[in-house]
Design a protein around this motif. Structure first.
Motif, short mmCIF file in Angstrom:
data_model
loop_
_atom_site.label_atom_id
_atom_site.label_comp_id
_atom_site.label_asym_id
_atom_site.label_seq_id
_atom_site.Cartn_x
_atom_site.Cartn_y
_atom_site.Cartn_z
N THR A 1 0.81 -1.22 0.00
CA THR A 1 0.00 0.00 0.00
C THR A 1 0.84 1.27 0.00
O THR A 1 0.30 2.36 -0.10
N LYS A 2 2.17 1.14 0.10
CA LYS A 2 2.99 2.34 0.31
C LYS A 2 2.94 3.33 -0.85
O LYS A 2 3.15 4.52 -0.65
N ASP A 3 2.65 2.84 -2.06
CA ASP A 3 2.62 3.75 -3.20
C ASP A 3 1.22 4.30 -3.50
O ASP A 3 1.05 5.07 -4.44
N ILE A 4 0.22 3.91 -2.72
CA ILE A 4 -1.13 4.43 -2.96
C ILE A 4 -1.21 5.85 -2.40
O ILE A 4 -0.89 6.08 -1.23
N PRO A 5 -1.60 6.84 -3.23
CA PRO A 5 -1.70 8.20 -2.71
C PRO A 5 -2.82 8.32 -1.66
O PRO A 5 -3.86 7.68 -1.80
N VAL A 6 -2.56 9.10 -0.63
CA VAL A 6 -3.53 9.29 0.45
C VAL A 6 -3.85 10.77 0.60
O VAL A 6 -2.93 11.59 0.76
N ILE A 7 -5.13 11.13 0.51
CA ILE A 7 -5.56 12.49 0.83
C ILE A 7 -6.12 12.45 2.25
O ILE A 7 -7.02 11.68 2.55
N VAL A 8 -5.56 13.27 3.13
CA VAL A 8 -6.03 13.30 4.51
C VAL A 8 -7.18 14.29 4.63
O VAL A 8 -7.13 15.40 4.10
N LEU A 9 -8.25 13.84 5.31
CA LEU A 9 -9.40 14.70 5.60
C LEU A 9 -9.36 15.01 7.08
O LEU A 9 -9.16 14.11 7.88
N SER A 10 -9.53 16.28 7.42
CA SER A 10 -9.51 16.58 8.86
C SER A 10 -10.50 17.67 9.21
O SER A 10 -10.71 18.60 8.46
N GLY A 11 -11.10 17.52 10.39
CA GLY A 11 -11.99 18.54 10.89
C GLY A 11 -11.23 19.67 11.57
O GLY A 11 -11.80 20.69 11.95
N MET A 12 -9.93 19.47 11.75
CA MET A 12 -9.10 20.46 12.43
C MET A 12 -8.19 21.13 11.42
O MET A 12 -7.44 20.46 10.71
N ASP A 13 -8.24 22.45 11.38
CA ASP A 13 -7.38 23.16 10.44
C ASP A 13 -6.07 23.51 11.16
O ASP A 13 -5.80 24.66 11.44
N SER A 14 -5.29 22.47 11.47
CA SER A 14 -4.10 22.72 12.26
C SER A 14 -2.84 22.54 11.43
O SER A 14 -2.68 21.54 10.72
N SER A 15 -1.94 23.52 11.48
CA SER A 15 -0.71 23.45 10.69
C SER A 15 0.11 22.25 11.09
O SER A 15 0.70 21.57 10.24
N GLN A 16 0.16 21.98 12.40
CA GLN A 16 0.96 20.85 12.86
C GLN A 16 0.45 19.55 12.26
O GLN A 16 1.23 18.70 11.82
N ASP A 17 -0.89 19.40 12.20
CA ASP A 17 -1.47 18.19 11.62
C ASP A 17 -1.10 18.08 10.15
O ASP A 17 -0.81 16.99 9.64
N LYS A 18 -1.12 19.22 9.45
CA LYS A 18 -0.78 19.19 8.03
C LYS A 18 0.66 18.74 7.83
O LYS A 18 0.95 17.89 7.00
N VAL A 19 1.56 19.34 8.63
CA VAL A 19 2.97 18.98 8.52
C VAL A 19 3.16 17.49 8.80
O VAL A 19 3.83 16.78 8.05
N THR A 20 2.52 17.02 9.87
CA THR A 20 2.65 15.60 10.21
C THR A 20 2.13 14.72 9.07
O THR A 20 2.78 13.75 8.68
N ALA A 21 0.97 15.10 8.52
CA ALA A 21 0.37 14.29 7.45
C ALA A 21 1.30 14.22 6.24
O ALA A 21 1.55 13.13 5.70
N PHE A 22 1.85 15.37 5.83
CA PHE A 22 2.74 15.35 4.66
C PHE A 22 4.03 14.60 4.98
O PHE A 22 4.55 13.88 4.14
N ASP A 23 4.54 14.78 6.21
CA ASP A 23 5.76 14.05 6.58
C ASP A 23 5.55 12.55 6.54
O ASP A 23 6.45 11.79 6.22
N LEU A 24 4.35 12.13 6.89
CA LEU A 24 4.07 10.69 6.88
C LEU A 24 3.78 10.17 5.48
O LEU A 24 3.60 8.97 5.28
N GLY A 25 3.71 11.07 4.50
CA GLY A 25 3.56 10.60 3.12
C GLY A 25 2.22 10.90 2.47
O GLY A 25 1.94 10.39 1.39
N ALA A 26 1.37 11.73 3.12
CA ALA A 26 0.10 12.10 2.49
C ALA A 26 0.39 12.95 1.24
O ALA A 26 1.38 13.68 1.20
N ILE A 27 -0.48 12.83 0.23
CA ILE A 27 -0.27 13.59 -1.00
C ILE A 27 -1.02 14.92 -0.94
O ILE A 27 -0.68 15.87 -1.62
#
Lengths: 319, 113
Positions: free
Chosen positions: A84-110
């Motif tokens: 599954t590592k090459d499947i692109p992932v779009i993260v959906l979040s109810g929180m508009d938090s910069s830290q969450d965005k950074v974490t999501a992209f660092d973990l490989g979200a597209i």
């Protein structure tokens, strides 16, 4: 073999939605109907991860705020799993938090989309991610393909052969490889020109692919040399397959030089029981090359096969 | 509070797909209101926060942005909750506000049927 269909963008991609809210599933079901995608859903991270491994979707929409296994944990698991590592992932979040965005992209979200989402925008982001991942898939496949023969190229062979070699030893399964070389190929180029030579390379590659089973891996090894990896195949069975290739090459009439047939010599080495393989992958290729050399020396248009422990299996020459 | 403005529906009731979503949301809403009531009366702050969070994320997409912002306010107050009398009262007031807003939509839809 690479299926040309895999290189196209127009097959209906499967999109997996992982979100604990029934509302979001219902909303996307309705709002994605106009898109040419097939939407499947799971309600928690654990099931979502398992579904992704099983169904290999083209894209995953992943909610962050879920009980039990949250979105970050799920994303981490997806990126650590080879399937599954090459499947692109779009993260959906109810929180508009910069830290969450950074974490999501660092973990490989597209991509990262904040809820409540503007549906037109989400649809555009889904389309763009699907397009990008299809192009990346196409690029990575193209990088493994030899342009002229349309077989896998040498660097793909090197990696793949090592994998099949390890697998055969681990499970004690049969494995054979064949090195093939066109006989007197240089004279075709010299006499009929390089375009004629190219046609022969492509034509013989096509014959090899047609005779191969879906589990066989045909690669262009060098100029007029091909190599065939045959997993789950004893040297005796590999011989049968390769002798058919040899026969068909000999029987083919070439439009650019109908009076000049093209023949091929083939050297095979294999193990009926992979657990008995003692040599390195490189040594295995060398053994196949020795059989090829013997076939050339004994008059060409010939297949020679031996077991990896040295026992000669079969020799065949054109009648 | 005043009855919500019907123009707050950002979806078009005359569009069949929109109508389907609005109907679905209104159909689910009584159950959600019950759950909010229950979480509130049993002081289950975590569950209350989750329910508010989900409504915040979903309601605008179904054409109910007012419910979305009332739920967002409630969620925000719950996150800021530090057990002071003042904060607890604020959360209670926002629960009331969210529920009465939801109920006005529910009764409005019943009347129109």
């Amino acid at each position: 073999m690479v299926d040309p269909k895999d290189l196209q963008l127009d097959t209906t991609p499967v999109v997996l939605l992982i979100d604990d809210s029934q509302f979001v599933h219902r909303l996307l079901d309705a709002r994605m109907r106009s898109e040419s995608i097939s939407l499947i859903g799971e309600f928690n991270g654990k099931n979502g991860f398992e579904r992704a491994v099983e169904d290999s979707p083209a894209l995953i929409l992943l909610d962050l705020d879920m009980p039990v296994m949250d979105g970050f944990e799920t994303l981490r698991a997806l990126k650590e799993e080879a399937k599954t590592k090459d499947i692109p992932v779009i993260v959906l979040s109810g929180m508009d938090s910069s830290q969450d965005k950074v974490t999501a992209f660092d973990l490989g979200a597209i991509d990262f989309v904040t809820k409540p989402f503007e549906l037109t925008e989400l649809r555009a982001r889904v389309r763009s991610s699907l397009k990008m991942s299809a192009l990346m898939k196409m690029l990575s496949q193209k990088a493994q393909i030899d342009g002229l023969s349309e077989l896998y190229n040498r660097s793909f062979f090197d990696d793949r052969f090592k994998e099949e070699y390890d697998r055969a030893i681990r499970h004690g399964h049969p494995l054979s490889i064949a090195l093939m070389d066109l006989d007197h190929f240089k004279s075709i180029n010299d006499t009929f020109g390089h375009p004629a030579g190219d046609t022969v390379i492509a034509g013989v590659a096509k014959i090899a692919v047609q005779e191969c089973r879906s589990s066989d891996i045909a690669c262009r090894y060098g100029g007029e040399e091909f190599v065939l990896i045959m997993p789950e195949t004893s040297p005796a069975d590999a011989f049968t397959l390769c002798d058919r290739i040899r026969e068909r090459c000999e029987a083919t009439t070439w439009a650019q030089h109908p009076g000049r047939p093209v023949t091929i010599s083939i050297g095979i080495v294999g193990a009926t029981d992979g657990a008995g393989i003692q040599c390195t992958p490189a040594a295995m290729i060398e053994l196949a090359d020795r059989n090829l050399y013997d076939a050339k020396k004994s008059g060409r248009n010939m297949v020679r096969a031996s077991d990896i422990n040295g026992a000669q299996v079969k020799i065949a020459k054109a009648s | 509070m005043n009855a919500p403005d019907p123009n707050a529906f950002s979806l078009d009731i005359n569009d069949s797909e929109d109508a389907e979503l609005i109907e679905y949301f209104l159909g689910e809403l009584p159950e959600r209101v019950d759950a909010i009531n229950q979480a509130s009366s049993s002081d289950d702050v975590e569950q209350l926060g989750r329910l508010a969070h989900q409504l915040k994320g979903a309601a605008p997409g179904f054409g109910f942005p007012l419910i979305g912002s009332a739920a967002a306010k409630l969620e925000g107050s719950i996150r800021a909750l530090d057990q002071s009398e003042e904060d607890v009262n604020l959360v209670r007031a926002e629960v009331e506000n969210l529920i009465s807003l939801c109920q006005s939509y529910i009764s409005q839809s019943k009347n129109s049927h």
